[in-house]
Design a protein around this motif. Structure first.
Motif, PDB file in Angstrom:
ATOM      1  N   ARG A 344       9.386 -10.623  -4.526  1.00  0.00           N
ATOM      2  CA  ARG A 344       9.275  -9.270  -5.074  1.00  0.00           C
ATOM      3  C   ARG A 344       8.001  -9.194  -5.918  1.00  0.00           C
ATOM      4  O   ARG A 344       7.778 -10.034  -6.774  1.00  0.00           O
ATOM      5  N   ALA A 345       7.125  -8.250  -5.610  1.00  0.00           N
ATOM      6  CA  ALA A 345       5.868  -8.025  -6.355  1.00  0.00           C
ATOM      7  C   ALA A 345       4.857  -9.157  -6.191  1.00  0.00           C
ATOM      8  O   ALA A 345       3.920  -9.263  -6.981  1.00  0.00           O
ATOM      9  N   GLU A 347       2.636  -9.332  -4.111  1.00  0.00           N
ATOM     10  CA  GLU A 347       1.329  -8.766  -3.735  1.00  0.00           C
ATOM     11  C   GLU A 347       0.527  -8.311  -4.945  1.00  0.00           C
ATOM     12  O   GLU A 347      -0.696  -8.180  -4.871  1.00  0.00           O
ATOM     13  N   THR A 348       1.208  -8.101  -6.094  1.00  0.00           N
ATOM     14  CA  THR A 348       0.479  -7.586  -7.265  1.00  0.00           C
ATOM     15  C   THR A 348       0.498  -8.531  -8.466  1.00  0.00           C
ATOM     16  O   THR A 348      -0.358  -8.414  -9.347  1.00  0.00           O
ATOM     17  N   ASP A 349       1.422  -9.441  -8.500  1.00  0.00           N
ATOM     18  CA  ASP A 349       1.603 -10.228  -9.730  1.00  0.00           C
ATOM     19  C   ASP A 349       0.908 -11.596  -9.622  1.00  0.00           C
ATOM     20  O   ASP A 349       1.362 -12.476  -8.878  1.00  0.00           O
ATOM     21  N   PRO A 350      -0.173 -11.800 -10.385  1.00  0.00           N
ATOM     22  CA  PRO A 350      -0.901 -13.076 -10.284  1.00  0.00           C
ATOM     23  C   PRO A 350      -0.063 -14.291 -10.707  1.00  0.00           C
ATOM     24  O   PRO A 350      -0.302 -15.399 -10.226  1.00  0.00           O
ATOM     25  N   ARG A 352       3.248 -14.730 -10.161  1.00  0.00           N
ATOM     26  CA  ARG A 352       4.070 -15.100  -8.999  1.00  0.00           C
ATOM     27  C   ARG A 352       3.193 -15.757  -7.930  1.00  0.00           C
ATOM     28  O   ARG A 352       3.592 -16.727  -7.287  1.00  0.00           O
ATOM     29  N   GLN A 353       2.002 -15.199  -7.752  1.00  0.00           N
ATOM     30  CA  GLN A 353       1.085 -15.763  -6.749  1.00  0.00           C
ATOM     31  C   GLN A 353       0.754 -17.217  -7.097  1.00  0.00           C
ATOM     32  O   GLN A 353       0.741 -18.096  -6.235  1.00  0.00           O
ATOM     33  N   THR A 377       8.476  -5.843   2.583  1.00  0.00           N
ATOM     34  CA  THR A 377       7.348  -4.933   2.845  1.00  0.00           C
ATOM     35  C   THR A 377       6.197  -5.685   3.520  1.00  0.00           C
ATOM     36  O   THR A 377       6.065  -6.910   3.395  1.00  0.00           O
ATOM     37  N   ALA A 379       3.173  -5.433   2.607  1.00  0.00           N
ATOM     38  CA  ALA A 379       2.289  -5.963   1.560  1.00  0.00           C
ATOM     39  C   ALA A 379       2.746  -7.354   1.124  1.00  0.00           C
ATOM     40  O   ALA A 379       1.916  -8.254   0.908  1.00  0.00           O
ATOM     41  N   GLN A 380       4.065  -7.539   1.014  1.00  0.00           N
ATOM     42  CA  GLN A 380       4.575  -8.870   0.634  1.00  0.00           C
ATOM     43  C   GLN A 380       4.261  -9.889   1.725  1.00  0.00           C
ATOM     44  O   GLN A 380       3.827 -11.012   1.442  1.00  0.00           O
ATOM     45  N   ALA A 383       0.598 -10.827   1.615  1.00  0.00           N
ATOM     46  CA  ALA A 383       0.290 -11.670   0.448  1.00  0.00           C
ATOM     47  C   ALA A 383       0.812 -13.094   0.669  1.00  0.00           C
ATOM     48  O   ALA A 383       0.119 -14.073   0.351  1.00  0.00           O
TER      49      ALA A 383
END
Ligand code: C2E
Ligand code: MG
Ligand code: MG
Length: 413
Positions: A344-345, A347-350, A352-353, A377, A379-380, A383
């Motif tokens: 979850r997220a 794609e946007t959360d550094p 989590r990445q 999604t 996007a997920q 990523a």
């Protein structure tokens, strides 16, 4: 029905035995404190069960007491029923002065010189039993104030008894609901494809339990209820057996079948026997990270037995913050499943990445496959591919399906 699960949580109750012991300890120490305070020979809590009363707790200064916990007597014997019925006073400092007490054979037999007894009343007004103390000698110093002390403790005992009775009722109800599931051949199993992300080929499927009937609650809640009712092993093995029945439908084209199992079931149960006869190199056991493991050594030994025959191990829900890397370090899994909370997220959360990238790098070093859970999604998916995650699972790719529908499945995107 839903309330029972809430109640199990509210009682802080995790399986019957530890709670029972805590209850027993509290009642017994209260009983001892009051008996010693009153300077009497015997104190006991008895439960009224139909025509009998059962001595649940006994505390005594006597080397050879006339009865012990577990002893049963007819309701007509002794003082208790008569006190509750108002035929005898609660406070009897000297039994020789109370004709109704002298009519009771035990007064002379035991003997009983002084006696105090208060009913233990539950909140619905029913009498659970009595809290009593007696000595072989008369004690004219016993007073109404002492009786009040006993009543206060009887109220405390009533609350404890009530909590125990309630938890037993909850447990009985949970057990009968779970027994109904098992008798009907449940739980019903569905399968979620696990997909290689670069070419969207289905490489395996995870078996997920579904429960018909009430209450409508998630499978993990059902398994937690089974735990509370002492039926976790039965339910987990039923799910595994049902999933194995679908093995050849699910594992076409060398796909693997992933089975969820909790660590304590692996330690206690005979997993090797349940898996006997199946191609074990196409079976993966998913161990959730959510559960605390007390005996890593035992777990490791039990896992080694099935691993030696080809079974692979996945650490489920990695990154969800419970057992963290402990499972990974101790178990040395073949597969790590990144928890949905990490996907979850992503794609946007550094942060989590960074965590996902670290787990991917670790996986490369130790030849451990990484599967991302809960991909919903595009996007997920993009990523996760960019981070080097090679396998995935999620509604975007394929929802859980009945075994018969699985053969036709390919990655949905
Ligand atoms: P789990 O093993 O981590 O299973 C993955 C859960 O994520 C499943 O929930 C699945 O339906 C759900 N899921 C899959 N894709 C997506 C997605 O894209 N988005 C979202 N939001 N969810 C997705 P489910 O079936 O409700 O199971 C919940 C948990 O209950 C499982 O988590 C597992 O811990 C437990 N469980 C389920 N079936 C069994 C079983 O047969 N045995 C045991 N021991 N536990 C089971
Ligand atoms: Mg799983
Ligand atoms: Mg999971």
């Amino acid at each position: 029905m839903q309330q029972e699960s809430v109640l199990v949580g509210a009682l802080g109750w995790r399986g019957g035995e530890p709670e029972k012991l805590r209850y027993d300890e509290e009642v017994e120490s209260a009983l001892k404190a009051v008996r010693q305070h009153l300077g009497m020979e015997i104190g006991f809590v008895s439960e009224f069960l139909g025509e009998e009363r059962v001595f649940r707790h006994v505390d005594t200064s006597l080397a050879e007491p006339p009865f012990l916990a577990g002893h049963r007597l007819s309701m007509e014997e002794g003082y208790c029923r008569k006190v509750v019925a108002g035929e005898l006073p609660e406070l009897i400092p000297d039994t020789s002065l109370v004709p109704a007490a002298l009519d009771i054979p035990e007064t002379a037999l035991l003997p009983i010189g002084s006696h105090m007894s208060v009913p233990i009343r539950l909140s619905d007004g029913t009498v659970y039993g009595t809290f009593c103390c007696f000595s072989s000698w008369p004690d004219t110093s016993l007073s109404v104030r002492d009786l009040q002390t006993m009543r206060a403790v009887a109220d405390m005992v009533a609350a404890q008894v009530e909590a125990k009775v309630t938890s037993q009722k909850v447990q009985e109800s949970l057990r009968s609901r779970l027994a109904a599931v098992l008798t009907a051949g449940g739980p019903h199993m569905i399968y979620q494809p696990i997909i290689r992300l670069d070419d969207m080929v289905v490489v395996g499927a995870e078996a997920l339990a579904r429960f018909a009937g009430s209450p409508h609650q998630s499978p993990d809640r059902w398994f937690a209820d089974a735990d509370a009712a002492g039926m976790r092993s039965e339910l987990e093995f039923a799910a595994i057996r049902n999933a194995l029945r679908d093995f050849f439908a699910v594992s076409q084209e060398d796909r693997y079948l992933a089975l969820n199992i909790s660590p304590k079931i692996i330690v206690g149960g005979d997993l090797a026997a349940v898996l006997e006869g199946y191609p074990l190199d196409r079976i993966v056991l998913e161990l959730t990270e959510h559960e605390h493991v007390e005996d890593y050594e035992g777990l490791f030994r039990a896992l080694a037995r099935v691993r030696a025959r080809g079974v692979r191990i996945a650490v489920d829900d990695a990154g969800s913050g419970y057992a963290s890397l402990r499972h990974v370090l101790s178990i040395r899994p073949d597969i790590i499943k990144l928890d949905i909370s990490l996907t979850r997220a992503i794609e946007t959360d550094p942060v989590r990445q960074a965590l996902a990238a670290a787990i991917v790098a670790f996986g490369c070093h130790v030849s451990c496959r990484i599967v991302a859970e809960g991909i919903e999604t595009e996007a997920q998916l993009t990523a996760l591919r960019a981070l080097g995650v090679e396998y995935g699972q999620g509604y975007l790719l394929a929802k859980p399906l009945p075994a018969a529908d699985l053969g036709r499945t390919t990655g949905g995107v």
